[in-house]
Scaffold this motif. Structure first.
Motif, PDB file in Angstrom:
ATOM      1  N   ASP A 133       0.764  -1.268  -0.212  1.00  0.00           N
ATOM      2  CA  ASP A 133       0.027  -0.004   0.042  1.00  0.00           C
ATOM      3  C   ASP A 133       1.082   1.160   0.021  1.00  0.00           C
ATOM      4  N   GLU A 134       2.230   1.338   0.406  1.00  0.00           N
ATOM      5  CA  GLU A 134       3.038   2.151   0.368  1.00  0.00           C
ATOM      6  C   GLU A 134       4.300   2.080  -0.444  1.00  0.00           C
ATOM      7  N   PRO A 135       4.247   1.960  -1.636  1.00  0.00           N
ATOM      8  CA  PRO A 135       5.154   1.715  -2.832  1.00  0.00           C
ATOM      9  C   PRO A 135       6.379   2.904  -2.667  1.00  0.00           C
ATOM     10  N   ALA A 136       6.016   4.069  -2.059  1.00  0.00           N
ATOM     11  CA  ALA A 136       7.234   5.002  -2.021  1.00  0.00           C
ATOM     12  C   ALA A 136       8.049   4.705  -1.015  1.00  0.00           C
ATOM     13  N   VAL A 137       7.691   4.056   0.142  1.00  0.00           N
ATOM     14  CA  VAL A 137       8.346   4.133   1.297  1.00  0.00           C
ATOM     15  C   VAL A 137       9.771   3.456   1.455  1.00  0.00           C
ATOM     16  N   VAL A 138       9.875   2.337   0.433  1.00  0.00           N
ATOM     17  CA  VAL A 138      11.345   1.607   0.543  1.00  0.00           C
ATOM     18  C   VAL A 138      12.314   2.516  -0.345  1.00  0.00           C
ATOM     19  N   PRO A 139      12.051   3.046  -1.330  1.00  0.00           N
ATOM     20  CA  PRO A 139      13.054   3.904  -2.037  1.00  0.00           C
ATOM     21  C   PRO A 139      13.433   5.256  -1.249  1.00  0.00           C
ATOM     22  N   ALA A 140      12.453   5.551  -0.762  1.00  0.00           N
ATOM     23  CA  ALA A 140      12.745   6.818   0.527  1.00  0.00           C
ATOM     24  C   ALA A 140      13.591   6.312   1.735  1.00  0.00           C
ATOM     25  N   LEU A 141      13.196   5.209   2.207  1.00  0.00           N
ATOM     26  CA  LEU A 141      13.975   4.784   3.199  1.00  0.00           C
ATOM     27  C   LEU A 141      15.462   4.608   2.885  1.00  0.00           C
TER      28      LEU A 141
END
Length: 230
Positions: free
Chosen positions: A114-122
Motif C-alpha cells: 500500500d506504500e510503494p514509495a516507502v522503501v526507495p525513500a528509506l
C-alpha cells in the motif's frame, strides 16, 4: 517554528497544501507523542544534554522543555489523528525521515504494497546517514530481505555495527563470568555480519559512502544503545 504556535500551525498545515508545512506539523506531532509516551526517557535525555552544556544554559533549556510539554498538551486529538496523512504528504514532498516516520506511525497496519514509495525513500535517507531510516529499514529487511541487494544489506548492517559495537563490546567485558549473557551479546554482534553472498569490498565501499555523509562521528555519548536481554 515557534512552539507557542504549535496547534494553530498544525491546523494550518492540515488545511493547506503549502509545501513543507506537512513535514513540520508531522514532526511536531511525533515529538509530542514521544514526550508523552515516555516522559522519564525525555527527562533523562534532557539531563544528558545539560551535562554537555555550560550551567548558564541550563535554565533556558529546562524552560524550553517545559514550553514544549505545555504546547503538546494543547495539540488536540483531531490534529493528532492527521499524523499519517501528514506523513504521506511529507513523503511525497521528499522530506528526509518521512518514510521512517510513516512506518512507525502505521505500526502493525503498515503494508508495503500500500506504500510503494516507502522503501526507495528509506534507502535514500538511510544512505544519507539518517539513523531512524536505517533502523526502520533494517527492521523491514528482517521480514523481507529481498528489499535490498546483499551488498546493501551488508553496508546497512555495518552502519549498525558502527553505532553499537563499542557499547556491546563494553557490555561483553562486564559480562565476563556470565556465559549465558556473553552468548546473547556475541549473538547480537554476529547479526551485524554481512550476508554470506555479499562482496566484502563492495560492502566496504557502500558503507564508506554512507559514512561520508554523516555530519558527526558514530556512537556519540548519550546516543542510541542496543537493547540487551537481561
Amino acid at each position: 517554528m515557534d512552539v507557542s504556535r504549535m496547534q494553530p500551525d498544525i491546523q494550518l498545515a492540515i488545511s493547506s497544501d503549502q509545501r513543507g508545512k506537512a513535514g513540520e506539523a508531522a514532526w511536531h506531532i511525533q515529538r509530542c507523542l514521544s514526550l508523552e509516551r515516555d516522559p522519564e526517557r525525555a527527562r533523562q535525555q534532557m539531563e544528558n544534554l545539560l551535562r554537555r552544556l555550560p550551567e548558564t544554559a541550563h535554565s533556558v533549556m529546562r524552560a524550553s522543555h517545559q514550553q514544549w510539554v505545555a504546547s503538546c498538551q494543547a495539540v488536540d486529538a483531531a490534529s493528532r489523528e492527521q499524523l499519517v496523512p501528514l506523513l504521506r504528504r511529507s513523503l511525497g514532498e521528499g522530506d528526509k525521515g518521512a518514510a521512517a516516520g510513516l512506518v512507525q506511525a502505521l505500526g502493525e497496519n503498515f503494508n508495503l504494497a500500500d506504500e510503494p514509495a516507502v522503501v526507495p525513500a528509506l534507502r535514500r535517507d538511510a544512505w544519507d546517514c539518517d539513523s531512524s531510516s536505517q533502523r526502520v529499514l533494517s527492521r523491514l529487511l528482517r521480514r523481507d530481505p529481498q528489499l535490498l541487494t546483499p551488498n546493501e544489506i551488508g553496508a546497512l548492517r555495518d552502519q549498525e555495527h558502527i553505532q553499537f559495537s563499542k557499547s556491546l563490546e563494553a557490555l561483553l567485558r562486564k559480562a565476563e563470568g556470565d556465559p549465558k549473557r556473553q552468548a546473547v551479546l556475541e549473538g547480537m554482534l554476529a547479526t551485524y555480519k554481512p550476508p554470506p553472498e555479499a562482496d566484502p569490498a563492495e560492502v566496504a565501499r557502500i558503507s564508506a559512502e554512507i559514512q561520508s555523509r554523516c555530519k558527526a562521528g558514530p556512537a556519540q555519548a548519550g546516543g542510541p544503545q542496543p537493547a540487551v536481554p537481561g
